[in-house]
Design an enzyme around this catalytic site. Structure first.
Site, mmCIF file in Angstrom:
data_model
loop_
_atom_site.group_PDB
_atom_site.id
_atom_site.type_symbol
_atom_site.label_atom_id
_atom_site.label_comp_id
_atom_site.label_asym_id
_atom_site.label_seq_id
_atom_site.Cartn_x
_atom_site.Cartn_y
_atom_site.Cartn_z
ATOM 1 N N GLY A 1 0.851 -1.181 0.000
ATOM 2 C CA GLY A 1 0.000 0.000 0.000
ATOM 3 C C GLY A 1 0.884 1.226 0.000
ATOM 4 O O GLY A 1 1.921 1.261 -0.635
ATOM 5 N N CYS A 2 0.513 2.211 0.734
ATOM 6 C CA CYS A 2 1.277 3.451 0.813
ATOM 7 C C CYS A 2 2.673 3.178 1.381
ATOM 8 O O CYS A 2 2.800 2.547 2.427
ATOM 9 C CB CYS A 2 0.533 4.448 1.706
ATOM 10 S SG CYS A 2 1.453 5.966 1.986
ATOM 11 N N PHE A 3 3.698 3.652 0.696
ATOM 12 C CA PHE A 3 5.060 3.378 1.168
ATOM 13 C C PHE A 3 5.384 4.062 2.485
ATOM 14 O O PHE A 3 6.288 3.649 3.210
ATOM 15 C CB PHE A 3 6.123 3.670 0.119
ATOM 16 C CG PHE A 3 6.071 4.981 -0.614
ATOM 17 C CD1 PHE A 3 5.571 6.151 -0.069
ATOM 18 C CD2 PHE A 3 6.562 5.036 -1.906
ATOM 19 C CE1 PHE A 3 5.562 7.342 -0.766
ATOM 20 C CE2 PHE A 3 6.565 6.231 -2.626
ATOM 21 C CZ PHE A 3 6.055 7.386 -2.047
#
Length: 179
Positions: A14-16
């Site tokens: 998902g979001c890093f």
């Protein structure tokens, strides 16, 4: 002095910002770079381009770790436990292929390890694990403002509501693996 057994892992959960924050706390992790990989568009993508979903890249982190302190297997287990590997192209409100769950393996041993962990953990999930396994490709470092994001913005809404609970889970489940 003993030489370190440094290896590389590339994962997308998902979001890093979330994945980076989790692994910043893990013993044996030496460096973490947020970036983009797994895309089909040539050149170095920008955050805006990747967020459009049109480049095929995933927001990912590439980390170096001392395999004598933490194994790739342990990294995969922590990774799987700190994001939802059962949602295709989505983590919470972040939707699109850029937010897919993926392990980009660097050799056959990493591939086999990731496959084994996914098979072992699948019985603990109600839904099927959809984490993509793919050979590591070119990794593009994200812009400077995306590096060390959580630590610089802990009070920001996204950080408070999305990342902090992941860190709480990490600290509860993997206390023995923390720095």
């Amino acid at each position: 002095m003993k030489q370190k057994n440094i290896q590389i892992a590339t994962i997308a959960g998902g979001c890093f910002w979330c994945t980076e924050a989790v692994f910043q706390e893990v013993k044996g992790v030496e460096t973490i770079v947020s970036g983009y990989t797994g895309g089909t568009v040539p050149g170095t993508p920008t955050y805006r381009e990747v967020c459009s979903g049109l480049t095929g890249h995933a927001e990912a982190i590439q980390l170096t770790f001392d395999a004598d302190v933490i194994s790739f297997r342990e990294i995969v287990i922590i990774f799987m436990a700190t994001h939802d590997p059962t949602t295709l192209n989505r983590q919470g409100a972040d939707v699109g292929t850029q937010y897919r769950s993926a392990i980009f393996y660097h050799d056959e041993e990493q591939k086999q390890t990731a496959e084994a962990v996914i098979n072992e953990l699948s019985e603990y999930y109600d839904d099927s694990i959809v984490t993509e396994l793919a050979a590591a490709e070119t990794f593009h470092k994200a812009e400077a403002e995306h590096q060390n994001y959580y630590r610089q913005h802990t009070q920001q809404g996204y950080c408070s509501y999305v990342i902090t609970p992941k860190l709480t889970k990490l600290r509860k489940l993997f206390a023995d693996k923390l720095k």
